[in-house]
Design a protein around this motif. Sequence first.
Motif, PDB file in Angstrom:
ATOM      1  N   THR A  54       1.902   2.491 -21.416  1.00 35.87           N
ATOM      2  CA  THR A  54       2.317   1.793 -20.375  1.00 35.87           C
ATOM      3  C   THR A  54       2.228   0.121 -20.575  1.00 35.87           C
ATOM      4  O   THR A  54       2.762  -0.500 -19.701  1.00 35.87           O
ATOM      5  N   HIS A  55       1.345  -0.210 -21.355  1.00 34.80           N
ATOM      6  CA  HIS A  55       1.138  -1.558 -21.880  1.00 34.80           C
ATOM      7  C   HIS A  55       0.249  -2.455 -20.570  1.00 34.80           C
ATOM      8  O   HIS A  55       0.368  -3.378 -20.397  1.00 34.80           O
ATOM      9  N   SER A  66     -10.249 -10.985 -26.094  1.00 37.14           N
ATOM     10  CA  SER A  66      -8.944 -10.143 -26.245  1.00 37.14           C
ATOM     11  C   SER A  66      -8.740  -9.069 -25.304  1.00 37.14           C
ATOM     12  O   SER A  66      -9.887  -8.585 -24.582  1.00 37.14           O
ATOM     13  N   LEU A  67      -7.444  -8.832 -24.930  1.00 33.12           N
ATOM     14  CA  LEU A  67      -7.406  -7.937 -24.017  1.00 33.12           C
ATOM     15  C   LEU A  67      -6.866  -6.519 -24.600  1.00 33.12           C
ATOM     16  O   LEU A  67      -5.947  -6.523 -25.358  1.00 33.12           O
ATOM     17  N   VAL A  68      -7.374  -5.182 -24.095  1.00 30.78           N
ATOM     18  CA  VAL A  68      -6.862  -4.003 -24.483  1.00 30.78           C
ATOM     19  C   VAL A  68      -5.939  -3.477 -23.569  1.00 30.78           C
ATOM     20  O   VAL A  68      -6.269  -3.490 -22.282  1.00 30.78           O
ATOM     21  N   ARG A  69      -4.777  -3.152 -23.835  1.00 29.24           N
ATOM     22  CA  ARG A  69      -3.791  -2.514 -23.068  1.00 29.24           C
ATOM     23  C   ARG A  69      -3.550  -0.875 -23.206  1.00 29.24           C
ATOM     24  O   ARG A  69      -3.824  -0.707 -24.472  1.00 29.24           O
TER      25      ARG A  69
END
Length: 246
Positions: free
Chosen positions: A217-218, A210-213
Amino acid sequence: GIAFLDRELRYVRVNEAMATFNNLPIDAHLEQRMDEVLPHLVPLVSPFIQQVLDTGQPVLNREINAALPNRPDDVRHCLVSWYPAMLEGNKPQYVGVLVVDITERKRIEDDLRASEDRFRSTFEQAAVGISHVALDGRWLRVNNRLCEITGYPREELLQKTFQDITYPADVEPDLDYVARTIAGEIDGYRLEKRYLRKNGALIWAHLTVSLVRNAETHEPQYFISVVEDITLRKATETQLLLLADV
């Protein structure tokens, strides 16, 4: 809170914030000595006040913890500074006191520390490999189980990328998922892939990413990867297929 004391440590000025903080009205301070108003604080702060009176130099940002008057269970955390005022012959006639209540900040820091401790415990004791991975594939943080699965010591694994230890034929499919996740086409991905252990042995793993943003700012920051060793399961499947053929 702001207050001024004379050389006898009598309060000569007290603002409303200081009075509220001390849980006493302003009139209860004025012309009273500190040891009469806040006797429990005198041992903590009198050395700093005396230092200002003796040297004419300020003492800044000392952390003091003390209970409020008549409220022994209400311990407050403060950042206190003392300043010389009205110098005569390089000797201050008064000491200015600046008090900033940092109780809430300390509580938040303690909560964050406890949360970090819980996270670290979960991270390190997990039965599966867990890691934080940079957008370019560098390992940023790895747990003990991932080191066991890959056969690399933590320090050595942190010098590599996941591409370095991925079976060559499985690198491109993994990177394709990475690119699609960073682009926002998908939130994350799962796949079965092969890794090469430090000793050269081939292992199968089930990978969940999974990607952490950044919350504001996303922008993508790093990946969280969970690696489960399925080598034994794959070997069993292969044996069952061979038996079926026979």
